[in-house]
Design an enzyme around this catalytic site. Structure first.
Site, short mmCIF file in Angstrom:
data_model
loop_
_atom_site.label_atom_id
_atom_site.label_comp_id
_atom_site.label_asym_id
_atom_site.label_seq_id
_atom_site.Cartn_x
_atom_site.Cartn_y
_atom_site.Cartn_z
N GLU B 151 0.84 -1.09 -0.03
CA GLU B 151 -0.02 -0.30 0.06
C GLU B 151 0.86 1.25 0.16
OE1 GLU B 151 -2.97 -0.06 2.84
OE2 GLU B 151 -3.69 1.92 2.80
N SER B 202 -9.85 6.19 5.83
CA SER B 202 -10.85 5.58 7.09
C SER B 202 -9.93 5.86 8.22
CB SER B 202 -11.28 4.07 7.03
OG SER B 202 -11.79 3.91 5.67
N SER B 205 -2.35 7.02 8.14
CA SER B 205 -1.09 6.48 8.21
C SER B 205 -0.13 7.84 7.81
CB SER B 205 -0.72 5.62 6.97
OG SER B 205 -1.53 4.36 7.28
N ARG B 217 7.11 4.34 7.76
CA ARG B 217 5.83 4.59 8.15
C ARG B 217 6.28 4.91 9.72
NH1 ARG B 217 1.40 2.57 11.12
NH2 ARG B 217 -0.53 3.14 10.11
#
Lengths: 798, 387
Positions: B151, B202, B205, B217
């Site tokens: 992703e 939703s 990140s 991340r």
């Protein structure tokens, strides 16, 4: 100091909240949006029975001489802000001289509500409110708690053993991050007493939880909302990582919440009609609690990392000891910091601001110059608010419970749910001023690592169960003894009854909530007895008995010393230690022994027959004797235990032997009474009397080679992190190189594992069958533990 | 969360050099928690020979997708985002951006089936959590295999591609607190590194990007667009993100939140909390602080509640992003994700938050194709063959 007779002493207040309000001084107030905290201090008079040569032969206790000592007590009371008017009225009606004496005076105030309620306080009490900066109050309060309160902070591990891990007091509390979660959240970096700053905050706090909660559920209060959350399942409302992917994803575990409330939208659209996807308001409440707590934890953690701080303390009303919230906040911090930041909670998180405001206004009380001890008898436990007799109905008349209303008043101390339904629910904290100033014992090898207590009853369920039952069975005897100690008092029976009720109630509460007052230990249970006895004006129930036993023991001293002196050196050393042990059998605090002592004419000789035969359970006697073949010690500090045979025929002959070896001796006794333990004032008289019997003692006293000192302790155990400064100084100046600790309370329940920089001898008889079994022995097992100074420290003592 | 190299990524140059170009149609998909994003490449350089050889189904699909802007009840094409004259694998054409609610996956698959997709494409490159969740559905319904891409790799790859191809992709808001003077200004993002990406779907990140192949991340939060929509649905009874944003636009959060001045009657100067700094909701000392009294609740409209929810969620994202930026010592913060779609309120709040609390050192940047980068990244990966 004044001297008076018991009849002139008033009964202690039976009122359970706003205690001692009649002579309250130095008010301060912290008015939050939801909760109000009132702080004040009062002087309390405690009777202290005087050990006096004059009364021994008198059977009439009204001749007993008491000394009235004035102590200071800090009171903090917390209640819902909506009842503020009731409480102000209550103060007005009960404070002596109010409001005329208060007219024109000012008090310190903090908290957002101070602005709103200043007028009300002025009109009700005639007091103007001086607004103090909220953040500096919070920090001042936090510092004060961390420095003074035992077991103030803890790590919370839900379902862990133990769930609450109390932190021992670090001599250096700075730096830390303070996260105050009130209606909103404030985050402060604290580097020292005076150097701190607010570094951030968030609007998502307690009010968000409560505000959103009241929109989303039918809960009528903060606590009701928490109850809902406790029952709910957030997985029905939140989207978890595994909902998105069916498994763990990236480096994120599947159970992690990906989107809080994410399922609520799907549901609303009516697309997802599977029955399993229906959610209740409990589920919503839980999801909301998780959302807010997780968020606060994450933000706190980011700030801590940004400023390189490892400790984060949480204050404010939002957590209020609620396990689920503390768990979530801890989880978030551990998750985001990978364990680098430690989340710490406070037992009195709600009082930070009030304490700080109080300290700012209380120069008169000099709070910061003393050390303070939590009064277990008058404080609520963690998350245990108490209903009161102050009507919560705003129209209801305010009542102060009257002394005749005894049974219901006593029940006030019981945990929530037992007491009367009409009361306003409050939480309170009391601290007693503790003089002299307390410091760490300078002979401890690793003060920062020192934990007084041998057993942590919060971790050990079996031990907890045993001791709680054991104390409950013993309390009858304590109450009886207390009552008998004041035969001339018409109220003694009632007070003794209330004492018993209060203590039993507390034990029951602790059985359910072992963490309520910090770490549960035998010491804290014993201290609570003393606090409760003091509370009901039984200053020293064993006084008379102690004195009688001392007299009897002194009668036997000359022949005893003669017997000792007639022995060869080695036999003499053996006998001296055996006598200390036999003497230590005499203990009214030990239930089984108390029965033995009551049942027959029990003497040192009888006692020594009960002792375990050598080799003892812990038997370093030979090592000890080997040691004293060598050069004499410079100075020995002996922590003494019981009155009577124990001190007179056990400790004194040993001290005398040390004196003969040119070793100086400091005898250390409790500052305040506990069971039949020797107190400092008694010790001085005992030494004087011993001097009249034995010349060696007399000479040593005169030359200052035998000294009696007070420890600063008031219980049957010994906390070496809080001894009187005077004693600590003396230990250094006299170059103490031998510590002798005598008795179960001081050398088994506490200090069994304490390591000193010098030699130590721990001597005790285990007078409890259960404990003896646990330690691998039997009833009357002997511990004679001699330890040399740790190698690296030897030779550089003091 | 160590530096993850782009494990499955090839540079776009390499792809163009490939002799074997996958057959049409070309798609990239990002199946998120709330929205599924589909990017479709429409070739515009079709030679007559090629047109002759082209399967009828492919033509039909192209026609269906490019002639419509709505598909079924819930599928939409964002026409304003369409990009012409882009070159992918030596083909020139247009990129089309299509979205539909992930909850409508069944409908989507049915539609795809009815258009004959099952006979055509055997593999689609997809990312997002749903690429795992709906794998079986794709195989069963349309005989399609999902080739799953990371992703975050896809997000960054797609973002860099779009940014390079669209000179007016990146922008910021000037004077975000003044409605009259607030303007969208284009920003030269040609020297982007290092920067922070805050992807608000939703959930949220947060990535720190140091170079085209180097990122990590660093954080995230579960309080994202899903939380806003979920809470709004519960609080106001609304049914869609658009509706929720619409409500919020007409609301006033100060009737729901408690402001500094509500409590202190003015500034709380000593600690730098302004009491009346414009109409900024940074004043809210506690979100939803007024809501536990009946009277206050009665004065509050659905619009106010929606606004308060939006402001709460946005501010929270803003403060977490800001601290991440400070911890990483990064000055540019790029906000992406579909939470920002039709949502200037949040963008302006974020812009202001970054600027105000950092005293001007942090810059909030936004991208026109805010929610589609993951899908674009997947389209670029598409090779048309099973692997």
């Amino acid at each position: 100091m004044e001297r008076s007779h018991p009849k002139s002493i008033k009964l202690p207040e039976t009122l359970e909240v706003f205690r001692n309000i009649k002579n309250a001084k130095g008010f301060a107030i912290d008015i939050g949006i939801s909760l109000t905290k009132i702080a004040y201090w009062s002087t309390i008079s405690h009777r202290r029975a005087l050990y006096d040569e004059g009364f021994i032969n008198s059977k009439d206790d009204s001749k007993m001489v008491y000394e009235v000592s004035e102590g200071a007590r800090l009171h903090f009371i917390k209640f819902e802000t909506k009842y503020i008017e009731n409480c102000l009225d209550f103060i007005n009606q009960n404070l002596v001289g109010a409001p005329s004496t208060m007219m024109g005076k000012s008090i310190k105030g903090t908290g957002g509500g101070t602005y709103k309620y200043s007028e009300l306080i002025l009109s009700k009490l005639g007091l103007t409110v001086e607004k103090e900066n909220e953040i500096s109050c919070l920090i001042k309060g936090c510092n004060f708690l961390l420095k003074n309160m035992a077991d103030e902070s803890f790590v919370f591990q839900r379902h862990g053993n133990p769930e609450y891990k109390f932190q021992s007091v670090d001599p250096d509390i700075f730096p830390y991050l303070l996260v105050n979660i009130g209606s909103g959240v404030s985050i402060m970096k604290v580097e020292s007493e005076d150097s701190y700053e607010r570094i951030g905050g968030t609007a998502t706090g307690g009010a968000t939880f409560w505000g959103l909660g009241s929109l989303l559920t039918k809960a009528k209060g903060f606590d009701e909302l928490l109850e809902l959350a406790e029952k709910g399942d957030h997985r029905k409302v939140d989207v978890l990582i595994k909902d998105l992917t069916g498994r763990d994803y990236l480096e994120l575990p599947g159970d992690l919440i990906a989107a809080s409330f994410g399922k609520a939208a799907l549901m609303k659209e009516g697309k997802d009609s599977e029955p399993g996807n229906q959610f209740s308001e409990c589920d919503v409440a839980r999801s909301l609690l998780f959302t807010i707590s997780n968020d606060i934890g994450q933000i706190a953690c980011l700030y801590a990392m940004m400023h390189g701080l490892k400790k984060v303390y949480f204050g404010g009303y939002f957590l209020s000891g609620h396990p689920l919230s503390m768990h979530t906040v801890s989880f978030a911090i551990n998750f985001w910091s990978r364990g680098a930041v430690q989340p710490l909670f406070l037992r009195h998180e709600g009082y930070l601001g009030a304490i700080g405001a109080f300290l700012k206004g209380a120069e008169e009380c000099d709070a910061e110059k003393y050390s303070w001890l939590e009064n277990y008898a008058g404080s609520s436990g963690l998350g245990n608010p108490m209903p009161t007799h102050i009507a919560s109905d705003s129209l209801g008349s305010l009542q102060c419970s009257q002394p005749e209303n005894l049974s219901s008043t006593a029940s006030m101390n019981c945990p929530l749910g037992v007491a009367s339904p009409v009361g306003l629910v409050v939480d309170q904290l009391e601290m007693d001023r503790w003089e002299p100033q307390a410091v760490y014992c300078p002979l401890l090898a690793r003060p920062a690592k020192y934990v007084p207590d041998t057993e942590d009853l919060t971790q050990d369920a079996e031990a907890r169960e045993y001791w709680l039952s054991c104390f409950e069975e013993s309390v009858e005897k304590f109450a009886l003894r207390a009552m008998e100690s004041q035969p001339g008092s018409s109220t003694a029976k009632d007070r003794a009854h209330k004492f018993k009720q209060k203590y039993v109630c507390r034990l029951h509460y602790l059985r359910e909530h072992p963490f309520a007052y910090g770490c549960l230990t035998v010491r804290s249970l014993l201290d609570t007895i003393e606090h409760c006895l003091k509370e009901f004006d039984f200053p020293d129930p064993y006084l008379k008995q102690k004195q009688e036993e001392n007299e009897r023991a002194f009668a036997a001293l000359p022949s005893c010393l003669q017997k000792v002196d007639n022995l060869e050196w080695r036999e003499r050393q053996e006998l001296l230690i055996t006598m200390v042990l036999a003497g230590n059998v005499f203990d009214w605090g030990a239930r089984e022994v108390a029965e033995l002592m009551e049942s027959s004419d029990f003497g040192l000789e009888e006692a020594s027959h009960h002792l375990e035969k050598r080799p003892w359970m812990v038997d370093n006697l030979d090592a000890w004797i080997e040691r004293i073949k060598g050069p004499p010690h410079n100075c020995a500090a002996i922590f003494v235990d019981n009155s009577g045979v124990d001190i007179v025929l056990g400790v004194l002959p040993l001290a005398r032997e040390l004196l003969k070896r040119k070793t100086k001796v400091i005898l250390c006794a409790n500052s305040a009474p506990a069971l039949n333990d020797v107190t400092f004032t008694e010790l001085l008289m005992i030494l004087k009397q011993a001097g009249s019997i034995c010349n060696i003692i007399k000479t040593a006293l005169a030359e200052g080679r035998l000294i009696g000192m007070e420890t600063g302790q008031a219980g049957p155990c010994l906390d070496l992190s809080r001894i009187s400064r005077k004693l600590a100084d003396a230990m250094v100046s006299h170059k103490v190189d031998l510590v002798i600790i005598e008795g179960m309370g001081r050398s088994i329940h506490t200090n069994l594992d304490a390591v000193f920089v010098c030699e130590s001898l721990k001597v005790a008889v285990v007078k409890n069958r259960w404990l003896a079994k646990r330690l691998g022995g039997d009833m009357f097992s002997v511990m004679c533990k001699y330890e040399q100074a740790p190698k690296e420290r030897r030779g550089q003592v003091c | 969360m160590a530096h993850t190299p782009f494990n499955v990524m090839n540079g776009s140059v390499e792809i163009e050099d490939r002799s074997e170009v996958p057959s049409m149609p070309w798609f990239g998909m990002d199946i998120g928690g709330t929205l599924s994003k589909l990017v479709y490449f429409e070739p515009k350089d079709i030679t007559p020979d090629e047109a002759d050889a082209e399967v009828e189904t492919v033509k039909n699909i192209r026609r269906y997708l490019t002639k419509n802007s709505a598909y079924g009840k819930t599928g939409h094409r964002d026409i304003h985002l369409e990009m012409d004259n882009v070159v992918i694998r030596r083909r020139t054409g247009a990129l089309h951006f299509i979205r539909f609610p992930t909850s409508e996956m069944d409908t989507f698959l049915e539609l795809a089936k009815s258009k004959g997709m099952a006979n055509l494409v055997t593999t689609v490159c997809a990312t997002g959590g749903g690429a795992y969740k709906f794998e079986d559905n794709f195989r069963k319904e349309v005989n399609m295999r999902l080739r799953k891409f990371d992703e975050l790799d896809s997000l960054i790859k797609g973002m860099l591609y779009i940014e390079t191809n669209n000179p007016r992709e990146c922008y910021f808001w000037s004077n975000p607190t003044e409605d009259d003077h607030c303007e969208k200004c284009y920003y030269d993002f040609s020297h982007p590194y290092p920067f922070l990406i805050v992807n608000i779907g939703s959930g949220v990140s947060i990535l720190a990007v140091y170079g085209p192949y180097s990122y990590k991340r660093i954080s995230g939060t579960s309080l994202g667009g899903g939380t806003f929509l979920g809470l709004c649905c519960l609080l106001t009874g609304c049914n869609s993100f658009e509706e929720a944003i619409c409500l919020a636009a007409g609301g006033d959060n100060t009737r729901v939140d408690k402001l500094v001045k509500d409590i202190y009657g003015g500034d709380y100067g000593r600690f730098g909390l302004p009491g009346d700094l414009v109409a900024s909701s940074f004043l809210a000392v506690h979100s939803f602080g007024h809501m536990n009294s009946k009277e206050k609740r009665a004065m509050v409209s659905k619009e106010d509640l929606a606004r308060a929810t939006l402001v709460t969620i946005t501010n929270n994202i803003g403060s977490i992003a800001r601290m991440c930026a400070l911890n990483e010592k990064i000055e540019r913060v790029v906000f992406v994700g579909n939470f920002l779609r039709v949502n200037p309120i949040s963008m302006k709040l974020l812009a202001h938050a970054m600027d105000y609390w950092s005293k001007g050192t942090l810059k909030a940047l936004f991208l026109e194709h805010e929610g589609y980068f993951g899908a674009v990244g997947c389209l670029l990966e598409f090779e048309g063959t099973d692997s």
